[in-house]
Design a protein around this motif. Structure first.
Motif, mmCIF file in Angstrom:
data_model
loop_
_atom_site.group_PDB
_atom_site.id
_atom_site.type_symbol
_atom_site.label_atom_id
_atom_site.label_comp_id
_atom_site.label_asym_id
_atom_site.label_seq_id
_atom_site.Cartn_x
_atom_site.Cartn_y
_atom_site.Cartn_z
ATOM 1 N N VAL A 156 0.936 -1.428 0.061
ATOM 2 C CA VAL A 156 0.225 -0.105 0.034
ATOM 3 C C VAL A 156 0.857 1.262 -0.094
ATOM 4 N N LYS A 157 1.693 1.268 0.763
ATOM 5 C CA LYS A 157 2.770 2.281 0.820
ATOM 6 C C LYS A 157 3.666 2.423 -0.411
ATOM 7 N N ALA A 158 4.016 1.481 -1.183
ATOM 8 C CA ALA A 158 4.578 1.681 -2.494
ATOM 9 C C ALA A 158 3.799 2.237 -3.536
ATOM 10 N N TYR A 182 4.565 6.088 -5.262
ATOM 11 C CA TYR A 182 4.691 5.906 -6.663
ATOM 12 C C TYR A 182 3.753 7.061 -7.293
ATOM 13 N N ALA A 183 2.377 7.095 -6.766
ATOM 14 C CA ALA A 183 1.606 8.208 -7.072
ATOM 15 C C ALA A 183 2.296 9.700 -6.842
ATOM 16 N N MET A 210 -2.469 -2.795 7.518
ATOM 17 C CA MET A 210 -2.386 -2.436 6.213
ATOM 18 C C MET A 210 -3.675 -1.021 6.031
ATOM 19 N N VAL A 211 -4.939 -1.339 6.808
ATOM 20 C CA VAL A 211 -5.645 -0.428 6.670
ATOM 21 C C VAL A 211 -5.374 0.935 7.453
ATOM 22 N N ASN A 212 -4.614 0.741 8.246
ATOM 23 C CA ASN A 212 -4.082 2.223 9.092
ATOM 24 C C ASN A 212 -3.174 2.903 8.090
ATOM 25 N N THR A 213 -2.256 1.877 7.244
ATOM 26 C CA THR A 213 -1.388 2.636 6.174
ATOM 27 C C THR A 213 -2.077 3.353 5.159
ATOM 28 N N LEU A 214 -3.161 2.613 4.876
ATOM 29 C CA LEU A 214 -3.879 3.189 3.647
ATOM 30 C C LEU A 214 -4.805 4.529 4.192
ATOM 31 N N ASN A 215 -5.144 4.575 5.478
ATOM 32 C CA ASN A 215 -5.711 5.785 5.887
ATOM 33 C C ASN A 215 -4.741 6.865 5.971
ATOM 34 N N HIS A 244 -2.001 7.328 4.328
ATOM 35 C CA HIS A 244 -1.625 7.865 2.889
ATOM 36 C C HIS A 244 -2.656 8.483 2.363
ATOM 37 N N MET A 245 -4.004 8.381 2.396
ATOM 38 C CA MET A 245 -5.111 8.811 1.889
ATOM 39 C C MET A 245 -4.947 10.256 2.259
ATOM 40 N N THR A 246 -4.793 10.410 3.793
ATOM 41 C CA THR A 246 -4.894 11.598 4.229
ATOM 42 C C THR A 246 -3.800 12.636 4.008
#
Length: 284
Positions: free
Chosen positions: A121-123, A127-128, A163-168, A170-172
């Motif tokens: 998820v971080k990758a 990249y984006a 994984m969900v914590n990482t997603l949240n 990075h979305m923020t």
């Protein structure tokens, strides 16, 4: 001075827009004109900083601070047009704004190896972010419920929660980046984490086409096969509760059966295909 070549993560597919394949998808959208207009307006507001600044300065004495999260969540049953709408609208933005856009389509980032899902998820987000230093980016996540899965269960594995914590996180962090726009799709809303859902500007529900929309879709799909309007109206009535993808599959099967018989496509072929292909089940 040489620039470091970015390595695209294996779970990403990258497409430079505008693209002919994506542009064709835009013209296939049926019965979603109000949804498309809303998406295009929001995408332009989020990605076209110059247009937003001009609007803000015109109506206010100082530049208005944008509180947009630059992300949309599409919900609906499989086959209701979520994916082709995301791709088609992104391509339309690139064409109308004369601005190249990198479309990043995320595959399955979850891994069976401990700690790898969060790294994946971080990758994706790293990249984006790197691409956004030079170009506009639309980050598209299909089957989002498998990534932003709800943590409201005692049976969740620690690795998935991480994984969900990482997603949240990075979305923020990307919400302040004016060059990134996120579109996520799901047909299982109840499985999405509540905190993750709050990170979207709003959700858009994709419904099954009504009778007029089914008639419009069938008219387009059958335009080369000499069907009259009454036959198309009857077929539209018989395909109640069918998704756009279901109806497309019906027509494809009718054509395939006619080809096997070395005969023109008839109303009988269409009726048989409707009998063989049942409507996709509801999402939860």
């Amino acid at each position: 001075m040489e620039t470091t070549r970015r390595t695209i993560p294996s779970m990403l597919r990258e497409t430079m827009l505008p693209d002919e394949e994506f542009g064709d998808l835009y013209h296939r959208l049926v019965g979603t004109s109000n949804i498309i207009q809303k998406i295009e307006s929001h995408m332009r507001m989020c990605l076209s900083q110059q247009s937003f600044n001009a609007w803000s300065l015109r109506h206010y004495s100082k530049l208005s601070e944008s509180v947009l999260k630059r992300s949309l969540l599409f919900l609906g049953a499989p086959g209701t047009g979520k994916t082709i709408t995301a791709k088609g609208c992104a391509d339309h933005y690139a064409r109308t704004e004369n601005s190249p856009v990198v479309f990043l389509e995320v595959g399955e980032p979850r891994s069976k190896f401990v700690g790898e899902s969060s790294k994946n998820v971080k990758a994706v987000f790293d990249y984006a972010r790197s691409i956004a230093e030079q170009r506009k980016v639309v980050l598209f996540v299909d089957e989002f419920d498998s990534v932003g899965v709800s943590r409201d269960t005692n049976q969740m594995h620690d690795d998935v929660a991480a994984m969900v914590n990482t997603l949240n996180q990075h979305m923020t962090s990307l919400q302040t980046n004016p060059n990134v726009f996120i579109i996520a799709c799901s047909n299982l809303e109840r499985r999405i984490d509540h905190a993750t859902k709050r990170r979207f500007d709003f959700t858009i529900e994709f419904k099954r086409p009504d009778a007029d929309q089914r008639k419009d879709l069938l008219t387009r799909l059958l335009e080369n096969y000499n069907f009259d309007e009454d036959e198309i109206i009857r077929a539209a009535k018989k395909t109640k509760d069918y998704t756009q993808d279901d109806i497309t599959r019906v027509v494809n099967l009718a054509v395939e059966n006619a080809f096997a018989e070395n005969a023109p496509v008839t109303n009988e072929h269409l009726a048989e295909a409707i009998e063989d292909i049942k409507p996709t089940g509801e999402y939860a």
